[in-house]
Design a protein around this motif. Structure first.
Motif, mmCIF file in Angstrom:
data_model
loop_
_atom_site.group_PDB
_atom_site.id
_atom_site.type_symbol
_atom_site.label_atom_id
_atom_site.label_comp_id
_atom_site.label_asym_id
_atom_site.label_seq_id
_atom_site.Cartn_x
_atom_site.Cartn_y
_atom_site.Cartn_z
ATOM 1 N N ALA A 1 3.528 13.354 -0.245
ATOM 2 C CA ALA A 1 4.039 12.524 0.674
ATOM 3 C C ALA A 1 3.690 11.121 0.054
ATOM 4 N N ALA A 2 4.657 10.265 -0.037
ATOM 5 C CA ALA A 2 4.489 9.031 -0.721
ATOM 6 C C ALA A 2 5.343 7.997 -0.409
ATOM 7 N N GLY A 3 4.964 7.454 0.694
ATOM 8 C CA GLY A 3 5.723 6.111 1.281
ATOM 9 C C GLY A 3 4.955 4.662 0.470
ATOM 10 N N ARG B 1 -8.404 8.121 1.944
ATOM 11 C CA ARG B 1 -7.055 7.751 1.232
ATOM 12 C C ARG B 1 -7.099 8.577 -0.159
ATOM 13 N N ARG B 2 -5.870 9.417 -0.073
ATOM 14 C CA ARG B 2 -5.764 10.222 -1.424
ATOM 15 C C ARG B 2 -5.059 9.207 -2.347
ATOM 16 N N PHE B 3 -5.016 9.662 -3.480
ATOM 17 C CA PHE B 3 -4.405 8.870 -4.611
ATOM 18 C C PHE B 3 -2.850 8.976 -4.731
ATOM 19 N N ILE B 4 -2.118 8.737 -3.885
ATOM 20 C CA ILE B 4 -0.807 8.800 -3.439
ATOM 21 C C ILE B 4 -0.009 8.222 -4.672
ATOM 22 N N GLY B 5 -0.435 7.308 -5.096
ATOM 23 C CA GLY B 5 0.504 6.650 -6.147
ATOM 24 C C GLY B 5 0.494 6.779 -7.643
ATOM 25 N N LEU B 6 -0.291 7.948 -7.760
ATOM 26 C CA LEU B 6 -0.407 8.292 -9.392
ATOM 27 C C LEU B 6 0.991 9.051 -9.488
ATOM 28 N N LYS B 7 1.561 9.757 -8.433
ATOM 29 C CA LYS B 7 2.829 10.626 -9.199
ATOM 30 C C LYS B 7 4.088 9.516 -9.381
ATOM 31 N N LEU B 8 4.054 8.580 -8.699
ATOM 32 C CA LEU B 8 5.165 7.421 -9.079
ATOM 33 C C LEU B 8 4.697 6.697 -10.461
ATOM 34 N N SER C 1 0.923 -1.164 -0.111
ATOM 35 C CA SER C 1 -0.057 -0.114 -0.139
ATOM 36 C C SER C 1 0.918 1.280 -0.313
ATOM 37 N N PHE C 2 0.234 2.386 -0.559
ATOM 38 C CA PHE C 2 0.895 3.733 -0.517
ATOM 39 C C PHE C 2 0.671 4.209 1.053
ATOM 40 N N THR C 3 1.890 4.780 1.435
ATOM 41 C CA THR C 3 1.473 5.324 2.820
ATOM 42 C C THR C 3 2.001 7.025 2.710
ATOM 43 N N SER C 4 1.478 7.814 3.826
ATOM 44 C CA SER C 4 1.991 9.167 3.982
ATOM 45 C C SER C 4 3.485 9.229 4.030
ATOM 46 N N GLY C 5 4.273 8.188 4.363
ATOM 47 C CA GLY C 5 5.614 7.958 4.611
ATOM 48 C C GLY C 5 6.127 7.160 5.218
ATOM 49 N N GLY C 6 7.552 7.009 5.366
ATOM 50 C CA GLY C 6 8.191 5.784 6.085
ATOM 51 C C GLY C 6 7.974 5.571 7.464
ATOM 52 N N ALA C 7 7.410 6.594 8.104
ATOM 53 C CA ALA C 7 6.971 6.300 9.439
ATOM 54 C C ALA C 7 5.630 5.408 9.614
ATOM 55 N N GLU C 8 4.879 5.947 8.615
ATOM 56 C CA GLU C 8 3.497 5.050 8.478
ATOM 57 C C GLU C 8 3.670 3.804 8.218
ATOM 58 N N ALA C 9 4.700 3.436 7.180
ATOM 59 C CA ALA C 9 5.107 2.076 6.360
ATOM 60 C C ALA C 9 5.883 1.298 7.785
#
Length: 452
Positions: free
Chosen positions: A295-297, A338-345, A129-137
């Motif tokens: 933010a894209a973890g 959840r925002r669509f975090i993964g589109l940028k990657l 899953s995509f997360t807000s960042g490394g801390a959430e992951a």
């Protein structure tokens, strides 16, 4: 057209930032007075005027992490494709909590994560899953590890466990785990700090001693965290050996590759991540070396059933489980809405391709080598060893805090202070921009000569 407008504006901003100062000179009171004088929110203002004013503030009052001479923490210059992606996401505002609400967005994320998970060597049925960042992951990893190791944890909490769980990492690991120990109820004292060798990599013998000792004293060792690119020095723990050890001892093996994980795309660097394919879970941040906006973890795990158990939830105000071979993200991750975090990657990978990304990553690694060589020729002493573009250095009599103050005052570059192990403070410089050139580095090192 959106792309043309953004390309033009982004080009202008890139040029303005590259030609301007890196470090702001401003006080909190100055910004607060400015905001109070303009924005009491009692009457509407013309949007173009507000946008221009916000740009003024951003250009004047922040450390410009996209500057080619920003050699600081892992805040990258960002690709045009990823900027377009964030604009599209803001415009359409998809909600990814459930699959049926945003089928296209959910499948784009699933496709992107599955591709990268395969690069890490994880099984095809792994979940991510995509997360807000490394801390959430990292938080996700600890929660899933506890859920898998202790069936009573999810329903009855730590009080129901037969022994207190413990987590093992080095002092060089990311300090999010200290917060996570607090948040999960483990308690910060559950974190065991394993010794490192001279290269700041985890000492396997000390890990073995600590695990054995904890078991003798009634604790329940649960997780080992190997870091692939430590924050201070870029050290990569011995992942291959850690994976073997964790399998033999029945411990969860988590690899925090928040920064260094992108090296998996580089033929010349991926060998340094050997052993990551044995991880039970992996953290990797797209907003670091993949050069997309915050933010894209990302969280990867080879145990989908444990992930589903850790984050399961049922409620009448959410749609029922979507039929078919899909997972509703709110039931398999920390986040709900959840925002669509993964589109940028996704968009950045699609535009550049794997080979284009490898070239971008290799360029930054080469710039790290250029920086090392330039510093040593100029009489500096490099004190860390890593294949990643992070250089820690010092020289006789240097006081890093004073040196950095002078560096900022003359707008030469942005670097930071770090302490490696128990040593004295040193200067830390990391190549975080794909726009950094050899000329930038040589100029910085020449200008630094006047400061010592």
């Amino acid at each position: 057209m959106l792309l043309d407008a953004l390309r033009s504006r982004v080009g202008e901003v890139v040029d303005v930032i590259a030609a301007g100062p890196i470090v702001p000179r401003v006080t909190p009171d100055e910004i607060r007075r400015d905001l109070a004088s303009r924005y009491d929110f009692t009457k509407p203002l013309a949007l173009p005027d507000v946008i221009a004013d916000v740009e003024r503030m951003l250009q004047r009052w922040q450390v410009h992490v996209t500057h080619p001479r920003y050699f600081g923490l892992f805040n990258p210059s960002v690709t045009l494709a990823s900027i377009v992606a964030d604009t599209l996401v803001a415009m359409y505002n998809p909600q990814l909590a459930t699959w049926r609400t945003s089928p296209a967005a959910n499948e784009i994320e699933r496709h992107t994560l599955a591709w990268l998970g395969a690069k890490f060597g994880l099984p095809a049925d792994s979940t991510a899953s995509f997360t807000s960042g490394g801390a959430e992951a990292n938080l996700s990893a600890v929660v899933v590890a506890l859920t898998r190791a202790f069936p009573a944890y999810g329903e009855r909490g730590l009080a129901a466990l037969p022994a207190p769980p413990t987590v093992y990492l080095t002092a060089e690991a990311h300090h999010s785990f200290s917060k996570i120990a607090h948040m999960t109820g483990l308690g910060r004292r559950a974190i065991r700090t394993v010794a490192t060798a001279g290269d700041l990599r985890m000492d396997l013998a000390d890990l073995g001693r600590r695990v054995a000792e904890d078991r003798r004293h009634g604790f329940a060792p649960c997780m080992v965290v190997g870091t692939a690119g430590t924050t201070a020095a870029g050290a990569i723990d011995p992942l291959l050996d850690l994976g073997r050890y964790c399998r033999s001892e029945g411990l969860w093996f988590h690899v925090d590759a928040a920064w260094g994980g992108a090296a998996i795309l580089s033929p010349s660097l991926r060998g340094h991540l050997a052993g990551i394919d044995a991880a039970d879970s992996i953290t990797c941040d797209a907003h670091k070396w993949f050069s997309v906006p915050m933010a894209a973890g990302m969280f990867f795990c080879r145990h989908p059933t444990s992930v589903a158990e850790a984050f399961r939830v049922e409620t009448s105000y959410m749609p029922g489980k979507t039929a078919g071979p899909v997972r509703d993200p709110y039931t398999t991750s920390v986040q709900w809405s959840r925002r669509f975090i993964g589109l940028k990657l996704f968009l950045a990978l699609a535009e550049r391709g794997e080979s284009g990304y490898a070239e971008m990553i290799d360029h930054q690694a080469r710039m790290g080598d250029v920086l090392r060589d330039s510093l040593e020729r100029a009489g500096w002493r490099v004190v860390n060893t890593t294949p990643l573009p992070l250089v820690c250095f010092t020289r006789e009599g240097l006081v890093p805090a004073d040196f950095l103050t002078a560096l900022y005052a003359r707008e030469i570059a942005w670097m930071s202070e770090a302490r490696l192990g128990t040593g004295a403070p040193v200067v830390r410089a990391c190549i975080t921009s794909f726009r950094t050139t050899e000329a930038d580095i040589e100029w910085v090192v020449r200008e630094m000569a006047a400061l010592v």
